[in-house]
Design an enzyme around this catalytic site. Sequence first.
Site, PDB file in Angstrom:
ATOM      1  N   TYR A 141       0.809  -1.214   0.000  1.00 47.97           N
ATOM      2  CA  TYR A 141       0.000   0.000   0.000  1.00 47.97           C
ATOM      3  C   TYR A 141       0.850   1.275   0.000  1.00 47.97           C
ATOM      4  CZ  TYR A 141      -4.199  -2.760   0.595  1.00 47.97           C
ATOM      5  OH  TYR A 141      -5.236  -3.650   0.387  1.00 47.97           O
ATOM      6  N   PHE A 148      -4.876   7.775   6.440  1.00 50.91           N
ATOM      7  CA  PHE A 148      -5.349   6.439   6.834  1.00 50.91           C
ATOM      8  C   PHE A 148      -4.297   5.346   6.655  1.00 50.91           C
ATOM      9  CE2 PHE A 148      -6.610   7.074   2.377  1.00 50.91           C
ATOM     10  CZ  PHE A 148      -6.032   5.958   1.765  1.00 50.91           C
ATOM     11  N   ARG A 186     -14.175  -4.447 -10.564  1.00 50.13           N
ATOM     12  CA  ARG A 186     -14.488  -3.258  -9.775  1.00 50.13           C
ATOM     13  C   ARG A 186     -15.999  -3.023  -9.698  1.00 50.13           C
ATOM     14  NH1 ARG A 186     -10.444  -0.799  -7.553  1.00 50.13           N
ATOM     15  NH2 ARG A 186     -11.416   1.252  -7.510  1.00 50.13           N
ATOM     16  N   THR A 219     -15.898   1.748  -2.775  1.00 55.29           N
ATOM     17  CA  THR A 219     -15.004   1.559  -1.624  1.00 55.29           C
ATOM     18  C   THR A 219     -15.768   1.636  -0.312  1.00 55.29           C
ATOM     19  OG1 THR A 219     -13.201   2.518  -2.901  1.00 55.29           O
ATOM     20  CG2 THR A 219     -12.900   2.409  -0.532  1.00 55.29           C
ATOM     21  N   ARG A 265     -18.909  -5.647  -1.565  1.00 53.36           N
ATOM     22  CA  ARG A 265     -18.727  -4.723  -0.440  1.00 53.36           C
ATOM     23  C   ARG A 265     -20.043  -4.392   0.251  1.00 53.36           C
ATOM     24  NH1 ARG A 265     -14.140  -1.192  -3.463  1.00 53.36           N
ATOM     25  NH2 ARG A 265     -12.324  -2.352  -2.682  1.00 53.36           N
ATOM     26  N   ASN A 288     -13.796  -3.193   4.195  1.00 53.83           N
ATOM     27  CA  ASN A 288     -14.745  -3.293   3.080  1.00 53.83           C
ATOM     28  C   ASN A 288     -14.615  -4.613   2.323  1.00 53.83           C
ATOM     29  OD1 ASN A 288     -12.394  -2.842   1.657  1.00 53.83           O
ATOM     30  ND2 ASN A 288     -13.021  -0.901   0.794  1.00 53.83           N
ATOM     31  N   GLU A 306       0.546  -5.849  -8.852  1.00 54.39           N
ATOM     32  CA  GLU A 306      -0.018  -6.444  -7.647  1.00 54.39           C
ATOM     33  C   GLU A 306       0.001  -7.958  -7.689  1.00 54.39           C
ATOM     34  OE1 GLU A 306      -2.915  -2.683  -6.491  1.00 54.39           O
ATOM     35  OE2 GLU A 306      -3.846  -4.533  -7.167  1.00 54.39           O
TER      36      GLU A 306
END
Length: 132
Positions: free
Chosen positions: A49, A57, A85, A91, A102, A112, A126
């Site tokens: 991240y 956050f 997505r 989100t 979610r 989430n 990723e």
Amino acid sequence: MDRTLMIIKPDAVKKNAVGDIIRRVEEKGFVVRELRMLSQTKEQARAFYAVHRERPFYEDLVDFMASGPCVPLVLERKDAVPFLREVVGATNPDEAGEGTIRKAHGSNIQNNAVHASDSAENAVAEISFYFN
């Protein structure tokens, strides 16, 4: 076929939602190509991240992702990134559409249920982070 990465986050693993989440993506035509369960260290979560490093956050996200096991998956289908997505939803679970992952399994913006790659380029990076 295109590939993307989805991570079932620690909150969803703790709720025993892994099977339902995998069922949902398979029902949408995704094929699971790779899957593993692992517990990340804070260093691994920080590295994954890193793009959020300057955000307020960031440390909470790192702590959360290192709080328990997660399940990274490589998913394959046509238009994998944008379609996943849609399947996972917004989100913020409160803003996610009915029937999305979610909405069904998330409780807040951080917890989430899943991570989904946001671009084809990020999906490649990723996927290589979790699967050699």
